[in-house]
Write a protein that holds these residues in place. Structure first.
Motif, PDB file in Angstrom:
ATOM      1  N   THR A 158     -14.588   0.938 -33.099  1.00 20.55           N
ATOM      2  CA  THR A 158     -14.256   2.211 -32.465  1.00 20.55           C
ATOM      3  C   THR A 158     -14.620   2.116 -30.983  1.00 20.55           C
ATOM      4  N   ASP A 203     -16.544   3.722 -28.928  1.00 21.93           N
ATOM      5  CA  ASP A 203     -17.946   3.805 -28.533  1.00 21.93           C
ATOM      6  C   ASP A 203     -18.678   2.492 -28.798  1.00 21.93           C
ATOM      7  N   SER A 205     -24.954   6.737 -43.878  1.00 17.40           N
ATOM      8  CA  SER A 205     -24.662   6.685 -42.446  1.00 17.40           C
ATOM      9  C   SER A 205     -25.445   7.775 -41.735  1.00 17.40           C
ATOM     10  N   ASP A 241     -25.454  10.618 -38.523  1.00 15.89           N
ATOM     11  CA  ASP A 241     -24.534  11.390 -37.690  1.00 15.89           C
ATOM     12  C   ASP A 241     -24.679  11.081 -36.203  1.00 15.89           C
ATOM     13  N   GLU A 260     -19.294   5.864 -34.670  1.00 14.69           N
ATOM     14  CA  GLU A 260     -18.355   6.305 -35.698  1.00 14.69           C
ATOM     15  C   GLU A 260     -17.987   5.186 -36.668  1.00 14.69           C
ATOM     16  N   ALA A 288     -19.947   5.098 -40.008  1.00 14.23           N
ATOM     17  CA  ALA A 288     -19.538   6.102 -40.990  1.00 14.23           C
ATOM     18  C   ALA A 288     -18.220   5.691 -41.642  1.00 14.23           C
ATOM     19  N   ASN A 289     -17.320   5.123 -40.843  1.00 15.94           N
ATOM     20  CA  ASN A 289     -16.042   4.666 -41.395  1.00 15.94           C
ATOM     21  C   ASN A 289     -16.250   3.550 -42.417  1.00 15.94           C
ATOM     22  N   SER A 307     -24.478  11.135 -45.838  1.00 18.03           N
ATOM     23  CA  SER A 307     -24.530  11.190 -44.378  1.00 18.03           C
ATOM     24  C   SER A 307     -25.764  11.976 -43.960  1.00 18.03           C
TER      25      SER A 307
END
Length: 244
Positions: A112, A114, A192, A194, A198, A201-202, A218
């Motif tokens: 991603t 970031d 994961s 928060d 990202e 989490a994916n 999460s």
């Protein structure tokens, strides 16, 4: 080659696999009463030297547990350790009873923006051999808002050690083996944070889709290293899953 490792406790075997930001010292705040805990350093981390020929982290870990006479074990694995844990659980499914993934990586999974930005910043600093700035970038990036100054100092120490060991090492890469996530039969928990990138989490979502019965959690308080950021919050979650 023998990995540096610690063994503590008594009971069923539990292997703890560290993040690439850390080494086996990251598990100092982790508690799992009733288990024999095996904590190795991957090659080039902690007290395990860099290899001089091609290697495979998953095979290193399996060789270690074999040498300890351990047949079946649980895994708790963070980030890069999660990537290795997934490989172990998929290639040797009969040996892994439970698998806990903390912000796991997964080789070949789409990144991603970031995460790409961080990689570019770190690479530029290492090319300039500015280890101080690279360490500071990693500490700032990977630890969530609950991390204490003591935790930040520990991560800085572990990350700097890895940079110093690896930066001038021979350019020998790991050997990657193909594996299928659907081959995993271990009870699996995919966690994961928060406050993390990202992509992690994916990956947790993808694991939950591919591995039947995966529990997906999460954490709204966590960054990338929840076992260090707030062990008092994470330990009960992991302990309950392992004992279920």
């Amino acid at each position: 080659m023998t990995l540096a490792y610690d063994v503590t406790g008594d009971g069923p075997a539990l292997v703890l696999l560290h993040s690439s930001v850390c080494d086996r010292r990251m598990w100092q705040p982790f508690e799992a009463p009733g288990f024999t805990q095996v904590r190795p350093d991957f090659r080039g981390f902690g007290e395990s030297p860099m290899p001089t020929s091609e290697w495979n982290n998953a095979e290193d870990v399996v060789a270690l547990v074999d040498s300890l006479g351990i047949d079946r074990f649980s895994l708790v694995a963070a980030s890069m350790g999660g990537r290795v844990g997934l490989e172990i659980a998929a290639r040797w499914p009969s040996r892994v009873s439970s698998l806990v993934l903390l912000c796991s990586a997964l080789r070949g999974f789409p990144s991603t923006p970031d995460a790409d930005e961080f990689d570019e910043q770190e690479e530029a600093l290492l090319e300039k051999r500015d280890l101080d700035a690279a360490v500071e970038l990693n500490v700032r990036t990977w630890l969530g808002p609950l991390a204490t100054d003591e935790t930040k100092a520990l991560v800085a120490t572990m990350q700097r050690n890895a940079f110093e060991v690896q930066i001038d090492a021979p350019e020998v890469g790991p050997r990657h083996e193909a594996f299928d996530l659907s081959a995993i039969t271990a009870r699996t928990l995919a966690v994961s944070g928060d406050h993390d990138f990202e992509v992690f989490a994916n990956i947790a979502d993808h694991v939950a889709e591919q591995v039947p019965g995966t529990q997906r959690v999460s954490l709204d308080w966590a960054g990338h290293l929840p076992s260090l950021e707030s062990p008092e919050r994470l330990n009960p979650l992991v302990q309950d899953f392992l004992r279920a």
